[in-house]
Design an enzyme around this catalytic site. Structure first.
Site, mmCIF file in Angstrom:
data_model
loop_
_atom_site.group_PDB
_atom_site.id
_atom_site.type_symbol
_atom_site.label_atom_id
_atom_site.label_comp_id
_atom_site.label_asym_id
_atom_site.label_seq_id
_atom_site.Cartn_x
_atom_site.Cartn_y
_atom_site.Cartn_z
ATOM 1 N N ARG A 154 -0.838 4.286 -1.740
ATOM 2 C CA ARG A 154 -1.876 4.959 -0.940
ATOM 3 C C ARG A 154 -1.248 5.841 0.138
ATOM 4 N NH1 ARG A 154 -4.425 -0.406 0.560
ATOM 5 N NH2 ARG A 154 -2.894 -1.213 -0.902
ATOM 6 N N GLY A 158 0.785 -1.229 0.000
ATOM 7 C CA GLY A 158 0.000 0.000 0.000
ATOM 8 C C GLY A 158 0.817 1.280 0.000
ATOM 9 N N GLU A 159 2.056 1.220 -0.498
ATOM 10 C CA GLU A 159 2.893 2.424 -0.459
ATOM 11 C C GLU A 159 2.313 3.546 -1.319
ATOM 12 O OE1 GLU A 159 7.466 3.920 -1.362
ATOM 13 O OE2 GLU A 159 7.080 1.805 -0.926
ATOM 14 N N ARG A 165 -1.684 -5.428 -9.460
ATOM 15 C CA ARG A 165 -2.023 -4.084 -9.936
ATOM 16 C C ARG A 165 -1.257 -3.719 -11.202
ATOM 17 N NH1 ARG A 165 -4.515 -0.999 -5.880
ATOM 18 N NH2 ARG A 165 -4.656 -2.087 -3.892
#
Length: 317
Positions: A98, A95-96, A133
């Site tokens: 975000r 999640g870096e 992703r």
């Protein structure tokens, strides 16, 4: 027993059927907790993972994400683990993007799930998330594979099974690390594809390899054209043959100025470009009176096997 492929690491961590829990209002000053509970952590208490597979972050996409975060907040918690060097700090596992977007948006806190994970699991989860992703460029992916092999006891076969890839795909991706630095830079910048990189590996002489890389960038060579030149290095220094001579237009008629591409054509080209990056091969989208056609190219049996593994995982022929 059939092992799960891509994403099974995240399922194991979050629970495949577990709904996203509501964000609690607990602050990061409280004692560290583990489990599925979502905490609100101060952004300053969270730091990136130094072994994060992804190194390049597109500035334009980051601004778009930051605008969304500023408007709606961070909708999906990030995953962190307790930092080993400080009792009040956390290290990002997944999640870096975000976290960076929350900083750009001026937020003070971010929702997070805290789990005490070992280094090998941390790297695997970060790699899986980025692959899902489609955020890694080919070199970042190759470097991550190399770390999992060298530091965490995987073999190419077990790593391929774990990530839902073919062993050929993993092996070919790892080979990209053998390219010289200037060509690896082209891969990182997206100026050439992994397919081009594999063609360049076929060239033995360093000067020919660099010359072919220049031709790919300057002339927009397809992977197939690059492979033909790699097999016959003398072709690298010859003009690309076209089907029609440059002066084939009838004389006496003024040249028709090119028409600007329509919105639909631009959209189809954008889709084709994204498919090309994802599948690492040439993709063509053609609109027809009813619907359209998607054409994928492959240049060897190994390439066909790789595409089939991606499009029809688990299917045998």
């Amino acid at each position: 027993m059939v092992k799960k492929g891509l994403g099974s690491g995240l399922d194991a961590l979050f629970g495949a059927q577990a709904p996203l829990p509501k964000v609690s209002q607990k602050m990061s000053e409280e004692p560290k907790e583990t489990g599925e509970q979502v905490l609100q952590l101060s952004l300053t208490a969270v730091a990136p993972n130094p072994h994060q597979p992804r190194r390049a972050f597109d500035e334009g996409k980051m601004r778009e994400l930051a605008a969304s975060v500023k408007e709606q907040g961070v909708l999906q918690p990030i995953l962190v683990r307790p930092a080993t060097d400080s009792p009040d700090k956390y290290e990002i596992v997944a999640g870096e993007r975000r976290w960076r977007a929350a900083q750009l948006a001026g937020l003070a806190q971010i929702p997070a799930i805290v789990k005490p994970l070992e280094d090998d699991v941390t790297l695997e989860v970060a790699l899986i998330e980025n692959i899902q992703r489609q955020d890694l460029n080919p070199l970042e992916e190759a470097a991550s594979y190399r770390r999992l092999l060298d530091e965490h006891g995987y073999t190419q076969a077990s790593l391929a099974t774990r990530l839902g890839k073919s062993r050929v795909y993993v092996a070919n991706t790892l080979r990209l690390l053998a390219l010289p630095g200037s060509i690896r830079d082209l891969l990182s910048e997206g100026r050439i594809t992994a397919g081009h990189g594999k063609a360049l590996l076929m060239v033995e002489a360093e000067a020919d390899r660099l010359a072919l890389a220049d031709r790919i960038c300057e002339d927009g060579l397809s992977v197939r054209q690059a492979e033909e030149m790699a097999k016959n290095p003398q072709l690298i220094y010859q003009p690309v043959q076209t089907d029609k001579p440059k002066d084939s237009k009838p004389k006496g008629k003024p040249a028709t100025p090119p028409q600007p591409a329509s919105t639909e054509e631009l959209l189809l080209q954008d889709i084709a470009d994204k498919l090309c990056m994802h599948l690492q091969t040439k993709v063509k989208l053609q609109k027809m009176p009813k619907g359209g056609r998607i054409t994928l190219e492959y240049y060897s049996n190994d390439e066909l096997s790789r595409l089939l593994e991606m499009l029809l995982p688990g299917t045998t022929f």
